[in-house]
Design a protein around this motif. Sequence first.
Motif, PDB file in Angstrom:
ATOM      1  N   PRO A  56      -7.221  -9.510   7.997  1.00  8.00           N
ATOM      2  CA  PRO A  56      -7.491  -8.329   8.376  1.00  8.00           C
ATOM      3  C   PRO A  56      -7.606  -8.268  10.026  1.00  8.00           C
ATOM      4  N   ALA A  57      -7.450  -9.337  10.603  1.00 13.56           N
ATOM      5  CA  ALA A  57      -7.513  -9.311  12.236  1.00 13.56           C
ATOM      6  C   ALA A  57      -5.902  -9.178  12.657  1.00 13.56           C
ATOM      7  N   GLY A  58      -5.228  -9.221  11.846  1.00 16.07           N
ATOM      8  CA  GLY A  58      -3.766  -8.803  12.383  1.00 16.07           C
ATOM      9  C   GLY A  58      -3.106 -10.243  12.949  1.00 16.07           C
ATOM     10  N   THR A  59      -3.508 -11.173  12.631  1.00 13.29           N
ATOM     11  CA  THR A  59      -3.002 -12.615  13.487  1.00 13.29           C
ATOM     12  C   THR A  59      -1.730 -13.255  12.739  1.00 13.29           C
ATOM     13  N   ARG A  60      -1.513 -12.817  11.278  1.00  6.84           N
ATOM     14  CA  ARG A  60      -0.615 -13.404  10.447  1.00  6.84           C
ATOM     15  C   ARG A  60       0.521 -12.404   9.970  1.00  6.84           C
ATOM     16  N   GLU A  61       1.253 -11.937  10.675  1.00  6.71           N
ATOM     17  CA  GLU A  61       2.188 -10.703  10.106  1.00  6.71           C
ATOM     18  C   GLU A  61       3.016 -11.405   8.943  1.00  6.71           C
ATOM     19  N   VAL A  62       3.184 -10.527   8.173  1.00  9.07           N
ATOM     20  CA  VAL A  62       4.199 -10.730   7.211  1.00  9.07           C
ATOM     21  C   VAL A  62       5.568 -10.556   7.654  1.00  9.07           C
ATOM     22  N   ALA A  63       6.647 -11.785   7.387  1.00  9.22           N
ATOM     23  CA  ALA A  63       7.836 -11.617   8.052  1.00  9.22           C
ATOM     24  C   ALA A  63       8.665 -10.615   7.115  1.00  9.22           C
ATOM     25  N   GLN A  64       9.003 -10.689   5.976  1.00  5.18           N
ATOM     26  CA  GLN A  64       9.536  -9.636   5.196  1.00  5.18           C
ATOM     27  C   GLN A  64       8.764  -8.756   4.563  1.00  5.18           C
ATOM     28  N   LEU A  65       8.909  -7.429   4.984  1.00  2.93           N
ATOM     29  CA  LEU A  65       8.284  -6.330   4.399  1.00  2.93           C
ATOM     30  C   LEU A  65       9.332  -5.296   4.017  1.00  2.93           C
ATOM     31  N   GLU A  66       9.592  -4.308   3.097  1.00  3.82           N
ATOM     32  CA  GLU A  66      10.449  -3.518   2.957  1.00  3.82           C
ATOM     33  C   GLU A  66       9.483  -2.286   2.763  1.00  3.82           C
ATOM     34  N   GLY A  67      10.165  -0.992   3.114  1.00  4.35           N
ATOM     35  CA  GLY A  67       9.647   0.218   2.977  1.00  4.35           C
ATOM     36  C   GLY A  67      10.550   1.536   2.632  1.00  4.35           C
ATOM     37  N   ARG A  68      10.462   2.063   1.595  1.00  6.56           N
ATOM     38  CA  ARG A  68      11.293   3.075   1.331  1.00  6.56           C
ATOM     39  C   ARG A  68      10.984   4.380   2.044  1.00  6.56           C
ATOM     40  N   PRO A  69      11.504   5.331   2.654  1.00  2.00           N
ATOM     41  CA  PRO A  69      11.330   6.553   3.163  1.00  2.00           C
ATOM     42  C   PRO A  69      10.720   7.415   2.237  1.00  2.00           C
ATOM     43  N   GLY A  70       9.974   8.508   2.607  1.00  3.20           N
ATOM     44  CA  GLY A  70       9.685   9.611   1.781  1.00  3.20           C
ATOM     45  C   GLY A  70      10.337  11.059   1.909  1.00  3.20           C
ATOM     46  N   GLN A  71      10.308  11.564   1.088  1.00  7.17           N
ATOM     47  CA  GLN A  71      10.907  12.877   0.944  1.00  7.17           C
ATOM     48  C   GLN A  71       9.964  14.206   0.606  1.00  7.17           C
ATOM     49  N   VAL A  72      10.337  15.174   1.184  1.00  7.28           N
ATOM     50  CA  VAL A  72       9.532  16.572   0.644  1.00  7.28           C
ATOM     51  C   VAL A  72      10.555  17.528   0.622  1.00  7.28           C
ATOM     52  N   ARG A  73      10.842  18.251  -0.613  1.00  7.40           N
ATOM     53  CA  ARG A  73      11.559  19.331  -0.858  1.00  7.40           C
ATOM     54  C   ARG A  73      11.091  20.664  -0.922  1.00  7.40           C
ATOM     55  N   VAL A  74      11.424  21.691  -0.229  1.00 10.49           N
ATOM     56  CA  VAL A  74      10.709  23.029  -0.125  1.00 10.49           C
ATOM     57  C   VAL A  74      11.623  23.968  -1.084  1.00 10.49           C
ATOM     58  N   THR A  75      10.877  24.537  -1.964  1.00  8.27           N
ATOM     59  CA  THR A  75      11.489  24.997  -3.143  1.00  8.27           C
ATOM     60  C   THR A  75      10.952  26.764  -2.943  1.00  8.27           C
ATOM     61  N   ALA A  76      11.959  27.531  -3.785  1.00  6.66           N
ATOM     62  CA  ALA A  76      11.747  28.827  -3.869  1.00  6.66           C
ATOM     63  C   ALA A  76      10.715  29.082  -4.904  1.00  6.66           C
ATOM     64  N   GLU A  77      10.765  28.538  -5.945  1.00  9.81           N
ATOM     65  CA  GLU A  77       9.805  28.560  -7.297  1.00  9.81           C
ATOM     66  C   GLU A  77       9.321  27.348  -7.753  1.00  9.81           C
ATOM     67  N   PRO A  78       8.128  27.016  -8.532  1.00  9.44           N
ATOM     68  CA  PRO A  78       7.815  26.081  -9.091  1.00  9.44           C
ATOM     69  C   PRO A  78       8.947  25.737 -10.129  1.00  9.44           C
ATOM     70  N   PRO A  79       8.783  24.461 -10.811  1.00  6.60           N
ATOM     71  CA  PRO A  79       9.634  24.164 -12.127  1.00  6.60           C
ATOM     72  C   PRO A  79       9.469  25.379 -12.914  1.00  6.60           C
TER      73      PRO A  79
END
Length: 588
Positions: free
Chosen positions: A555-578
């Motif tokens: 929790p103190a942030g002294t031992r950082e994880v060397a390998q960490l992957e993170g996928r980006p997010g997305q938002v789609r703007v639609t005209a109508e609901p499904p």
Amino acid sequence: MKNTLLRRAGRFLGLSVVCLLALYQFGTGLAPTGGAWAGEEPEALLLRRLESGQASQGRALIQRHPKEAEALAARLARRFDESVHSRRSEPDLRRVQYDEAALVLGLRLGTWHHQVTGSGAVRDRFRARRLRIEATKLANMKDYARARSLLARSLDLAPGVPDPDLAFADLLNLSFVELQRGDLDASLERAEEAFQLASRQGQREKIALALYDLALVRFDRGERSRARELAEQARGASRTVGRKIWEGNAALTVGVIELEEGRPDTAVRFFREALELFRASGDRLGEGRCLYNLGLAARGLGLEESAANYFRLALPIVRGVDIRHSHDIDEANPYEESSLRYLARFEEARGHEEEAHRWHAALLKIPPSASVRSHPGSGHSHGVARASLFSPIPVSASAVGETVGSGLSRVAPAAQDEETEVKVTVPHLDLGFDRGLPGSEVFVPLLLKLPEATEIARVETSVEFPGNLLTFVRFRESAALRLMKASVEARVDPDPGGAPQAQAVHLRIQPGKDSEIQFIPEGVLGNLIFKIQEGAPVEGPPLMLPQKPKAWKDPAGTREVAQLEGRPGQVRVTAEPPPATTCFFYMH
């Protein structure tokens, strides 16, 4: 003695000539039918000549037996027409499939028939079908302009062909293509022509089909009252001719119209009627459409638990059979996406974090879809704004114990599909995706996935978003984080130094000081809630949310994880609901 030998030689020579003549007749197709040595009727023999490509023998048979040749042409045309389908359970065969051999043989028969008689009737019968099937392929690829051109050419051939089905099928296909092109007047005109033709012919099955198409065209024109009348007529006509699947589709369409009109209780009655008809007929495609639409109707009635049950039941069919029309099938399936998203939010709202994680994980495995068209010209899908899947699900007494007085019976929860989880080898802090209307809130999940025997005690990420299109509202932590009294901080940086007009939300999550658990649990950590601004362009490219994740083992942030992957997010703007979904009957 000499005379006896001559008589025997004469009889032998005569028999030899007869045998040779018989063999010649049999080889050329001129053998008389019904004889002891002929063995085959002319129609069957001509079919064999077509299959082997023996043109001279085939033409001789046509010249000798013209009526049988025309009967074979009718049989091949019927064989082709009945073969046109899409194999919904096999993804590679969901586009139009047909008996190519029947078409090739019919075209060959037409060529020989024309060479013998000078008439192009048989030839044009199959040329028209070839034009129509090519037009169907083009429509599957959304090339409606070229599809329309081929169908018009096919329709031009119809007057010279003794085939009552040809012009009717072309007119319904043209009505469909015009609808997809957005020419509602032309679509209505073609559907009306098809109905009038069927009425003149007195063929009740064709009348039922034309009434159904007319209902959908009127609906897309906004003439809902007239559309409902026509759908009811199609329902009755389909019942009269004993076509349960057609009757089910008509009832399904009446239900969609009722849902669009804001009467989900009435819609439920028609959806359930259609569901019984589809199940009695073994039609999984119709069954999936009904279950999905029942989920929308349940939402419209505020019956969240019943809606979740219906979406669970619909999912295996949505995935395995695909409830979309064949021209809308691509990699992204909005009905699967919207069902998964609803189920994830439903379980989240009830505090079922493990179930919510499973649905979120399933969402991350599918590509975000473009929205289904639900404006005039859709042909088979119609928007139902009142049953939106985008609004957050409230936690209330009605979400736990629901009444069924509205006419929607309780559905037993179905076992969730087993999701095959891919084991991760390095920690992941992934963002999901969501879609919504301008002015609505969207929920982008944050998921932590860990290798076995790995513990993370603190995560941080900086998520960039377009500040001119999205407004960050808050981070709603999961029930698991709330139970462990996790420390969650979220702040917005209005100028992170990235793209123009970009902003960033900085997020830090770690266990609370008083918590007995000093690591972060794997699964859904919560949702980043954004509001889509009113001026955001609809149906454009997705709004990307790149991130810079970090993680520590303490929790103190002294031992950082060397390998960490993170996928980006997305938002789609639609005209109508499904939208709710129904079927469009255009004939091949």
